[in-house]
Design a protein around this motif. Structure first.
Motif, PDB file in Angstrom:
ATOM      1  N   ALA A  87       0.805  -1.214   0.000  1.00 12.78           N
ATOM      2  CA  ALA A  87       0.000   0.000   0.000  1.00 12.78           C
ATOM      3  C   ALA A  87       0.842   1.270   0.000  1.00 12.78           C
ATOM      4  O   ALA A  87       0.324   2.352  -0.322  1.00 12.78           O
ATOM      5  N   VAL A  88       2.128   1.179   0.348  1.00  7.56           N
ATOM      6  CA  VAL A  88       2.946   2.390   0.428  1.00  7.56           C
ATOM      7  C   VAL A  88       3.835   2.577  -0.796  1.00  7.56           C
ATOM      8  O   VAL A  88       4.600   3.551  -0.865  1.00  7.56           O
ATOM      9  N   LEU A  89       3.758   1.681  -1.778  1.00  2.00           N
ATOM     10  CA  LEU A  89       4.547   1.843  -3.001  1.00  2.00           C
ATOM     11  C   LEU A  89       4.022   3.041  -3.789  1.00  2.00           C
ATOM     12  O   LEU A  89       2.816   3.157  -4.033  1.00  2.00           O
ATOM     13  N   GLU A  90       4.950   3.926  -4.203  1.00  2.00           N
ATOM     14  CA  GLU A  90       4.571   5.142  -4.912  1.00  2.00           C
ATOM     15  C   GLU A  90       5.431   5.339  -6.154  1.00  2.00           C
ATOM     16  O   GLU A  90       6.454   4.659  -6.348  1.00  2.00           O
ATOM     17  N   ALA A  91       5.031   6.283  -6.976  1.00  2.00           N
ATOM     18  CA  ALA A  91       5.753   6.569  -8.218  1.00  2.00           C
ATOM     19  C   ALA A  91       7.198   6.983  -7.955  1.00  2.00           C
ATOM     20  O   ALA A  91       8.078   6.737  -8.789  1.00  2.00           O
ATOM     21  N   ASP A  92       7.461   7.603  -6.814  1.00  2.00           N
ATOM     22  CA  ASP A  92       8.824   8.044  -6.499  1.00  2.00           C
ATOM     23  C   ASP A  92       9.788   6.877  -6.322  1.00  2.00           C
ATOM     24  O   ASP A  92      11.008   7.085  -6.325  1.00  2.00           O
ATOM     25  N   HIS A  93       9.269   5.655  -6.163  1.00  2.00           N
ATOM     26  CA  HIS A  93      10.138   4.499  -6.001  1.00  2.00           C
ATOM     27  C   HIS A  93      10.714   3.997  -7.327  1.00  2.00           C
ATOM     28  O   HIS A  93      11.593   3.130  -7.327  1.00  2.00           O
ATOM     29  N   VAL A  94      10.214   4.490  -8.444  1.00  2.00           N
ATOM     30  CA  VAL A  94      10.658   3.994  -9.754  1.00  2.00           C
ATOM     31  C   VAL A  94      12.093   4.444 -10.019  1.00  2.00           C
ATOM     32  O   VAL A  94      12.398   5.632  -9.948  1.00  2.00           O
ATOM     33  N   PRO A  95      12.993   3.515 -10.342  1.00  2.00           N
ATOM     34  CA  PRO A  95      14.425   3.839 -10.459  1.00  2.00           C
ATOM     35  C   PRO A  95      14.813   4.312 -11.865  1.00  2.00           C
ATOM     36  O   PRO A  95      15.499   3.618 -12.608  1.00  2.00           O
ATOM     37  N   TRP A  96      14.414   5.513 -12.221  1.00  2.00           N
ATOM     38  CA  TRP A  96      14.709   6.005 -13.567  1.00  2.00           C
ATOM     39  C   TRP A  96      16.206   6.039 -13.849  1.00  2.00           C
ATOM     40  O   TRP A  96      16.633   5.819 -14.995  1.00  2.00           O
ATOM     41  N   SER A  97      17.017   6.277 -12.841  1.00  2.00           N
ATOM     42  CA  SER A  97      18.466   6.345 -13.039  1.00  2.00           C
ATOM     43  C   SER A  97      19.077   4.982 -13.342  1.00  2.00           C
ATOM     44  O   SER A  97      20.235   4.898 -13.753  1.00  2.00           O
ATOM     45  N   ASP A  98      18.300   3.907 -13.146  1.00  2.00           N
ATOM     46  CA  ASP A  98      18.817   2.545 -13.285  1.00  2.00           C
ATOM     47  C   ASP A  98      18.268   1.848 -14.531  1.00  2.00           C
ATOM     48  O   ASP A  98      18.283   0.630 -14.606  1.00  2.00           O
ATOM     49  N   MET A  99      17.814   2.637 -15.510  1.00  2.00           N
ATOM     50  CA  MET A  99      17.076   2.046 -16.620  1.00  2.00           C
ATOM     51  C   MET A  99      17.677   2.373 -17.985  1.00  2.00           C
ATOM     52  O   MET A  99      16.979   2.360 -18.999  1.00  2.00           O
ATOM     53  N   ALA A 100      18.984   2.600 -18.028  1.00  2.00           N
ATOM     54  CA  ALA A 100      19.618   2.992 -19.287  1.00  2.00           C
ATOM     55  C   ALA A 100      19.513   1.903 -20.353  1.00  2.00           C
ATOM     56  O   ALA A 100      19.398   2.196 -21.545  1.00  2.00           O
ATOM     57  N   GLU A 101      19.564   0.630 -19.937  1.00  2.00           N
ATOM     58  CA  GLU A 101      19.514  -0.469 -20.899  1.00  2.00           C
ATOM     59  C   GLU A 101      18.188  -1.228 -20.866  1.00  2.00           C
ATOM     60  O   GLU A 101      18.040  -2.251 -21.521  1.00  2.00           O
ATOM     61  N   THR A 102      17.226  -0.720 -20.122  1.00  2.00           N
ATOM     62  CA  THR A 102      15.960  -1.415 -19.953  1.00  2.00           C
ATOM     63  C   THR A 102      15.128  -1.371 -21.233  1.00  2.00           C
ATOM     64  O   THR A 102      15.037  -0.338 -21.886  1.00  2.00           O
ATOM     65  N   LYS A 103      14.512  -2.504 -21.564  1.00  2.00           N
ATOM     66  CA  LYS A 103      13.665  -2.604 -22.749  1.00  2.00           C
ATOM     67  C   LYS A 103      12.177  -2.595 -22.413  1.00  2.00           C
ATOM     68  O   LYS A 103      11.358  -2.134 -23.204  1.00  2.00           O
ATOM     69  N   VAL A 104      11.829  -3.151 -21.239  1.00  2.00           N
ATOM     70  CA  VAL A 104      10.420  -3.295 -20.866  1.00  2.00           C
ATOM     71  C   VAL A 104      10.223  -2.818 -19.437  1.00  2.00           C
ATOM     72  O   VAL A 104      10.991  -3.189 -18.541  1.00  2.00           O
ATOM     73  N   LEU A 105       9.197  -2.007 -19.221  1.00  2.00           N
ATOM     74  CA  LEU A 105       8.741  -1.680 -17.872  1.00  2.00           C
ATOM     75  C   LEU A 105       7.420  -2.397 -17.646  1.00  2.00           C
ATOM     76  O   LEU A 105       6.465  -2.199 -18.389  1.00  2.00           O
ATOM     77  N   HIS A 106       7.409  -3.263 -16.633  1.00  2.00           N
ATOM     78  CA  HIS A 106       6.218  -4.039 -16.296  1.00  2.00           C
ATOM     79  C   HIS A 106       5.624  -3.522 -15.000  1.00  2.00           C
ATOM     80  O   HIS A 106       6.325  -3.416 -13.981  1.00  2.00           O
ATOM     81  N   LEU A 107       4.339  -3.191 -15.029  1.00  2.00           N
ATOM     82  CA  LEU A 107       3.624  -2.780 -13.828  1.00  2.00           C
ATOM     83  C   LEU A 107       2.664  -3.899 -13.453  1.00  2.00           C
ATOM     84  O   LEU A 107       1.736  -4.217 -14.208  1.00  2.00           O
ATOM     85  N   GLY A 108       2.872  -4.500 -12.296  1.00  2.00           N
ATOM     86  CA  GLY A 108       2.077  -5.647 -11.881  1.00  2.00           C
ATOM     87  C   GLY A 108       1.303  -5.392 -10.607  1.00  2.00           C
ATOM     88  O   GLY A 108       1.899  -5.138  -9.557  1.00  2.00           O
ATOM     89  N   GLY A 109      -0.023  -5.450 -10.692  1.00  2.00           N
ATOM     90  CA  GLY A 109      -0.835  -5.330  -9.491  1.00  2.00           C
ATOM     91  C   GLY A 109      -1.791  -4.165  -9.477  1.00  2.00           C
ATOM     92  O   GLY A 109      -2.320  -3.811  -8.411  1.00  2.00           O
ATOM     93  N   THR A 110      -2.041  -3.551 -10.627  1.00  2.00           N
ATOM     94  CA  THR A 110      -2.991  -2.443 -10.694  1.00  2.00           C
ATOM     95  C   THR A 110      -4.326  -2.860 -10.077  1.00  2.00           C
ATOM     96  O   THR A 110      -4.806  -3.971 -10.285  1.00  2.00           O
TER      97      THR A 110
END
Length: 321
Positions: free
Chosen positions: A118-141
């Motif tokens: 319940a306390v997970l928020e958008a600020d937790h997303v690690p944008w600085s750690d995604m230079a080589e990332t191909k897919v962002l998966h959001l699970g649990g909407t």
């Protein structure tokens, strides 16, 4: 900075499962069962484990409590090869957990503690750690009150603007708030993975084709509806449907089959495979997990998955409509 093919954000849960359960004994009575397991679960965490077992570099993002269940979940995921640098710990809330009495037919009611999810928020997303990332998966909407709705939409929009493929899995609660949680996100989602029952419920229909149109009309690029023993159906705007039958397996427990399906499908996306090939990988992963107890059953590695796909017959029957 770490290198990841996939960043998986959302539900992190510890499941405690037992089978077979035909009844809950009254009072302080006892019944013997055959098997009890404790596993990593949740539409972000279990999908991350599945991805790691398939050889995909994955970072899992979620919220845990400062407790023994949280320590178990983190260590288990690390042992599986999942990146856990962005799993945050929070005092005053327990790690999310579920008790699952598995019926003989593989179905399962659930007793669930929402906890730290319940306390997970958008600020937790690690944008600085995604230079080589191909897919962002959001699970649990629908079960992420700090992220559902407009915050999720902003995360997914930013990911797409950065060139990532976006995928979304959901767990509707049956409340009117489900649509408030989901609809703002869909215009920024390339692939959404509802179950057949959830798709019908959210769309307010008993027709599968109408349910698929509901997601596409709401803005999703592609909807992939999982149908259990009847396989899966993929529909995209401006294109026809693609249906594939399920693999013919003896079902032990359906827990985590949707999470495994997502892991297989996303693996196909990471590899640049066709949507049909991604669908096949998803079906195989979901079918394998159904053969054992818990979200981590059956699916071990890519080589074993390939052997399963080559050797296992398919079910002939597919759900109509």
């Amino acid at each position: 900075m770490s290198a990841n093919d996939v960043v998986s954000i959302g539900l992190h849960i510890v499941d405690v499962l037992g089978r077979p359960v035909t009844e809950i004994p009254p009072g302080q009575g006892m019944r013997r069962i055959d098997e009890i397991a404790i596993t990593v679960a949740g539409t972000a965490a279990a999908t991350s484990v599945g991805l790691a077992r398939l050889g995909v570099r994955v970072e899992s993002v979620g919220a845990l409590g400062e407790d023994s269940l949280g320590r178990f979940l983190r260590q288990k995921m690390l042992d599986e090869g999942v990146g856990c640098a962005w799993l945050t710990e929070h005092s005053g809330v327990p790690t999310s957990a579920t008790m699952l009495p598995i019926r003989p037919d593989g179905s399962r009611p659930a007793l669930h503690v929402v906890g730290a999810n319940a306390v997970l928020e958008a600020d937790h997303v690690p944008w600085s750690d995604m230079a080589e990332t191909k897919v962002l998966h959001l699970g649990g909407t629908c079960l992420l009150p700090g992220l559902d709705g407009e915050p999720a939409a902003r995360v997914l929009e930013r990911a797409r603007n950065n060139g990532l493929i976006t995928t979304l899995d959901l767990i509707p609660t049956g409340d009117a708030t489900d649509l408030d949680a989901l609809l703002p996100a869909l215009p920024h989602v390339d692939y959404v993975f509802p179950s057949y029952e959830d798709a019908l419920s959210l769309a307010g229909t008993d027709d599968g084709a109408e349910a698929a149109r509901f997601f596409l009309d709401a803005g999703a690029g592609c909807v992939v509806i999982t149908m259990g023993g009847d396989g899966a159906c993929l529909a995209a705007r401006g294109r026809g449907e693609l249906r594939r039958p399920a693999y013919d397996v003896d079902v032990v427990d359906t827990t985590g089959c949707g999470d495994a399906f997502a892991a297989g499908f996303i693996t196909g996306l990471v590899e640049g495979a066709s949507e049909e090939s991604a669908l096949e990988l998803g079906l195989a992963c979901g079918s394998l997990v159904a053969t054992g107890l818990g979200s981590d059953a059956g699916l071990t590695d890519r080589a074993a998955l390939t052997r399963f796909m080559e050797a296992t017959p398919r079910r002939d029957k597919e759900r109509s409509g």
